[in-house]
Motif scaffolding. Sequence first.
Motif, short mmCIF file in Angstrom:
data_model
loop_
_atom_site.label_atom_id
_atom_site.label_comp_id
_atom_site.label_asym_id
_atom_site.label_seq_id
_atom_site.Cartn_x
_atom_site.Cartn_y
_atom_site.Cartn_z
N ARG A 240 6.44 12.20 16.13
CA ARG A 240 7.71 11.62 16.63
C ARG A 240 8.08 10.91 15.10
NH1 ARG A 240 8.20 6.38 19.62
NH2 ARG A 240 9.41 5.74 19.02
N SER A 241 9.84 10.53 14.15
CA SER A 241 9.64 10.01 12.75
C SER A 241 10.37 8.44 13.73
CB SER A 241 11.14 10.43 12.22
OG SER A 241 10.81 11.85 11.94
N VAL A 242 9.52 7.57 12.63
CA VAL A 242 9.56 5.85 11.92
C VAL A 242 10.20 5.27 10.95
CG1 VAL A 242 8.31 5.65 14.54
CG2 VAL A 242 7.39 5.51 12.17
N ASP A 243 10.72 4.39 11.13
CA ASP A 243 11.41 3.46 10.27
C ASP A 243 10.56 3.16 10.04
OD1 ASP A 243 12.35 1.54 8.57
OD2 ASP A 243 14.06 2.24 9.22
N ARG A 244 9.60 3.03 8.31
CA ARG A 244 8.64 2.64 8.11
C ARG A 244 8.19 1.18 8.15
NH1 ARG A 244 7.47 3.07 3.01
NH2 ARG A 244 8.65 5.18 2.36
N LYS A 245 9.92 0.30 8.93
CA LYS A 245 8.96 -1.05 9.83
C LYS A 245 8.54 -1.09 10.47
CE LYS A 245 14.70 -2.16 7.18
NZ LYS A 245 15.53 -2.22 7.04
N ARG B 73 0.99 -1.70 -0.29
CA ARG B 73 -0.21 -0.44 -0.17
C ARG B 73 0.89 1.13 -0.22
NH1 ARG B 73 -3.99 2.73 0.81
NH2 ARG B 73 -4.96 4.33 2.68
N ILE B 74 0.43 2.60 -0.90
CA ILE B 74 1.06 3.67 -1.18
C ILE B 74 0.61 3.77 0.78
CG2 ILE B 74 1.76 5.47 -1.82
CD1 ILE B 74 0.82 3.98 -4.65
N ILE B 75 1.56 4.71 1.46
CA ILE B 75 1.22 5.56 2.47
C ILE B 75 1.13 6.70 2.13
CG2 ILE B 75 2.31 6.07 4.73
CD1 ILE B 75 4.13 3.90 4.40
N LYS B 76 -0.22 7.18 2.93
CA LYS B 76 -0.61 8.60 2.08
C LYS B 76 -0.94 9.77 3.58
CE LYS B 76 -3.42 7.12 -1.04
NZ LYS B 76 -4.45 7.54 -1.48
N ARG B 77 -0.61 10.77 3.62
CA ARG B 77 -1.07 11.75 5.24
C ARG B 77 -2.41 11.46 5.35
NH1 ARG B 77 1.38 16.75 6.65
NH2 ARG B 77 -0.28 18.52 6.88
N ILE C 121 9.31 8.04 8.18
CA ILE C 121 7.60 8.43 7.89
C ILE C 121 7.58 9.04 9.24
CG2 ILE C 121 5.28 7.81 7.92
CD1 ILE C 121 7.23 6.90 5.68
N ILE C 122 6.79 10.69 9.32
CA ILE C 122 6.65 11.30 10.28
C ILE C 122 4.81 10.56 10.59
CG2 ILE C 122 6.33 13.17 11.63
CD1 ILE C 122 8.23 14.34 9.64
N VAL C 123 5.33 10.33 12.42
CA VAL C 123 3.79 10.09 12.41
C VAL C 123 3.08 11.29 13.66
CG1 VAL C 123 3.67 7.92 11.47
CG2 VAL C 123 4.69 8.30 14.09
N ILE C 124 2.40 10.74 14.42
CA ILE C 124 1.29 11.25 15.58
C ILE C 124 1.26 10.18 16.31
CG2 ILE C 124 0.49 12.86 17.21
CD1 ILE C 124 0.14 14.99 14.43
N SER D 185 3.19 13.28 7.37
CA SER D 185 4.14 13.08 7.10
C SER D 185 3.97 13.18 5.44
CB SER D 185 5.95 12.50 6.95
OG SER D 185 5.89 11.34 6.50
N ASN D 186 4.07 14.24 4.61
CA ASN D 186 3.93 14.96 3.16
C ASN D 186 4.07 13.43 2.68
OD1 ASN D 186 7.04 14.98 1.17
ND2 ASN D 186 7.20 16.44 2.78
#
Length: 140
Positions: free
Chosen positions: A79-84, A4-8, A45-48, A34-35
Amino acid sequence: MIERIIKRGDIYRVVLDPTVGREIKKTRHCVIISNNQQNLYSPLIIVIPTTSDMEKLYSWEVVIHSEGEDRKILTDQIRSVDRKRLREYKGQVSYETLSKVEKALSVVLALRKELQNLYDLSQIPTRLLREELTKREKKG
């Protein structure tokens, strides 16, 4: 399997451990902030994170309803997290909710001077959130 393509604005379960001190723990629903360009190409990826603990509501928190329960988006825990660390896709917040998150982030991060002086998040949003939760409790 197609990835899946990750979207804001997407909501994913994200593994947040290990953590230190008061950082939010566990695997939680998180809103992707994240944009979309960064989401395509960056390993981060920036997440909340969100929580279902609705006991206290702060003015910089945004309430959503996801998977049958109210959750609050903790904009002070960005925070920023690795997409893994991303697990299953859980949905997407509305454009209106994303706008509220952006406004709360502007205040939390002091990004816009006019918001620092003119937009007092400490009054109206918390009261409105409490009223909305009360209405939902009466309906349920």
